[in-house]
Write an enzyme that holds these catalytic residues in place. Structure first.
Site, short mmCIF file in Angstrom:
data_model
loop_
_atom_site.label_atom_id
_atom_site.label_comp_id
_atom_site.label_asym_id
_atom_site.label_seq_id
_atom_site.Cartn_x
_atom_site.Cartn_y
_atom_site.Cartn_z
N CYS A 27 29.20 72.83 49.96
CA CYS A 27 28.20 73.58 50.42
C CYS A 27 28.44 73.17 52.13
O CYS A 27 28.86 72.04 52.21
CB CYS A 27 26.91 73.42 50.16
SG CYS A 27 26.01 74.87 50.97
N LYS A 53 19.60 79.19 42.17
CA LYS A 53 19.12 78.28 43.01
C LYS A 53 18.10 79.37 44.03
O LYS A 53 18.46 80.13 44.82
CB LYS A 53 20.20 77.87 43.94
CG LYS A 53 19.76 77.04 45.20
CD LYS A 53 20.78 76.27 45.89
CE LYS A 53 20.21 75.46 47.08
NZ LYS A 53 21.34 74.62 47.74
N LYS A 111 17.63 75.48 39.76
CA LYS A 111 17.02 74.58 40.71
C LYS A 111 16.19 75.39 41.74
O LYS A 111 16.22 76.53 42.15
CB LYS A 111 18.29 74.37 41.62
CG LYS A 111 17.97 73.24 42.81
CD LYS A 111 18.96 72.96 43.63
CE LYS A 111 18.55 72.28 44.99
NZ LYS A 111 19.58 72.37 46.14
N SER A 114 14.42 67.04 45.75
CA SER A 114 13.72 65.82 46.49
C SER A 114 12.40 65.92 46.52
O SER A 114 11.61 65.11 46.36
CB SER A 114 14.35 66.18 47.92
OG SER A 114 14.25 67.20 48.42
C1 PBG Z 1 22.99 72.23 50.05
C2 PBG Z 1 22.05 71.56 48.85
C3 PBG Z 1 20.63 71.55 49.12
C4 PBG Z 1 19.84 70.70 48.08
C5 PBG Z 1 21.28 70.45 47.21
N1 PBG Z 1 22.42 71.17 47.73
C6 PBG Z 1 19.70 72.02 50.24
C7 PBG Z 1 19.20 73.37 50.24
O1 PBG Z 1 19.85 74.25 49.86
O2 PBG Z 1 18.69 73.57 51.56
C8 PBG Z 1 18.54 70.48 47.79
C9 PBG Z 1 18.39 68.92 47.04
C10 PBG Z 1 17.10 68.50 46.95
O3 PBG Z 1 15.98 69.07 47.65
O4 PBG Z 1 17.02 67.51 46.44
N2 PBG Z 1 22.82 73.75 49.84
#
Ligand code: PBG
Length: 326
Positions: A120, A196, A249, A275
């Site tokens: 990403c 996602k 996710k 997270s």
């Molecule tokens: C990158 C990505 C993100 C997460 C995983 N890959 C952040 C987002 O999309 O803002 C989140 C992982 C987490 O919160 O532990 N795009």
């Protein structure tokens, strides 16, 4: 089937009975441990909103990997944070980038570990979006795809065993599959962040990865939390484009999606305990409001029970240690 003939409590009478009828079990092999590598760090820096997790310099990334490995964890996911950012995230595919060097190093030191990379642009772009913006700030879909493909290819060349695109651009699985196949990597699986959601539970991660968007938000590419049918459509598209593993996710707020997806797709399913899910349990435990170990294991078990084969979790090492003791 009713009382008094049926007394479900009979099988709960003691630990032997409970054990023999237990339907779902966790194993360290189910876990994927996400780790942050950062260019320009001299030593590990703790992430304040994620107690127990750190940002690591390449030279030290082997430490958390070895600790997790000793506890039984076999799979790892890497996020990088570069020293220079630009509009298209060129540092993402630098052959000497931090993720690339971390992969090479771990491959040498611990060849048994399974290495997965997050693909990403958000940590590599100066605007913090997952794709390339046009003049009006719109995130351009098809213009972003070649950059993601190049990033995936560079990870695989450096030793990634699986690539995991998390950007949510349309068509990226098909494009990435074609790129990898043409370059002789048809054997490398793609784990797609297929469903996602645009979730507030990514908050602590953005501190860890320095990837907060500088304008707007991610709702023009990540999914509306309200939509379940759309999540299944996203998963179907990615499956048809050649994804080998489909991910949902966040995990906790999308257990319903996992459940339905389990019955619908034959391929392995992954769920990301993100997270915010980790930080909530940590914060409540630090206040004495929850028992950390049992809340951790319960949250992971519920994700597996809902249908996930693989769980991405910051608890990977701790949970594996706890499973060994129990
Ligand atoms: C990158 C990505 C993100 C997460 C995983 N890959 C952040 C987002 O999309 O803002 C989140 C992982 C987490 O919160 O532990 N795009």
């Amino acid at each position: 089937m009713s009382y008094p003939t049926h007394r479900p409590r009979r099988l709960r009478g003691d630990a032997r009975l409970r054990n023999i009828v237990r339907e779902t079990r966790l194993s360290p092999e189910n876990f994927i441990y996400p780790l942050f590598v950062e260019e320009e760090l001299k030593e590990a820096v703790p992430i304040s909103a994620m107690p127990g997790q750190s940002r690591w310099p390449v030279a030290e990334i082997i430490r958390p990997v070895e600790e997790a490995f000793a506890a039984g964890v076999r799979s790892f996911l890497f996020f990088g944070s570069p020293d220079r950012k630009d509009r298209t995230g060129t540092a993402a595919h630098a052959s000497d980038g931090c993720v690339q060097r971390a992969l090479e190093l771990i491959k040498k030191r611990l060849p048994e570990a399974l290495l997965i990379t997050d693909v990403c642009l958000c940590a590599y772009t100066d605007h913090g979006h997952c794709g390339v913006p046009g003049p009006d700030g719109t995130i351009l879909n098809d213009e972003t795809l070649p950059h993601l493909c190049e990033m995936a290819l560079s990870h695989v060349r450096a030793g990634a065993d699986i690539v995991a695109p998390s950007d949510m651009m349309d068509g990226r699985i098909g494009a990435m599959r074609a790129t990898l196949d043409i370059d002789g990597f048809s054997h490398i699986p793609i784990m797609s962040y297929a469903a996602k959601f645009a979730s507030s539970f990514y908050g602590p991660f953005r501190e860890a990865a320095h990837s907060a968007p500088q304008f707007g938000d991610r709702r023009t590419y990540q999914m509306d939390v309200a939509n379940a049918r759309e999540a299944l459509m996203e998963m179907e598209l990615d499956f048809d484009e050649g994804a080998d593993i489909l991910m949902v996710k966040p995990a906790m707020t999308a257990l319903d999606i996992l459940r339905v997806a389990r019955d619908r797709f034959p391929c392995p399913l992954a769920a990301y305990q993100v997270s915010g899910e980790y930080s909530m349990i940590k914060a409540a435990a630090a206040n004495g409001w929850l028992d950390e170990k049992s809340a951790m294991l319960e949250s992971l078990l519920s994700i597996k029970r809902a249908g996930a084969d693989l769980i991405l979790t910051y608890f990977a090492t701790e949970a594996s240690k706890a499973l060994k003791q129990s």
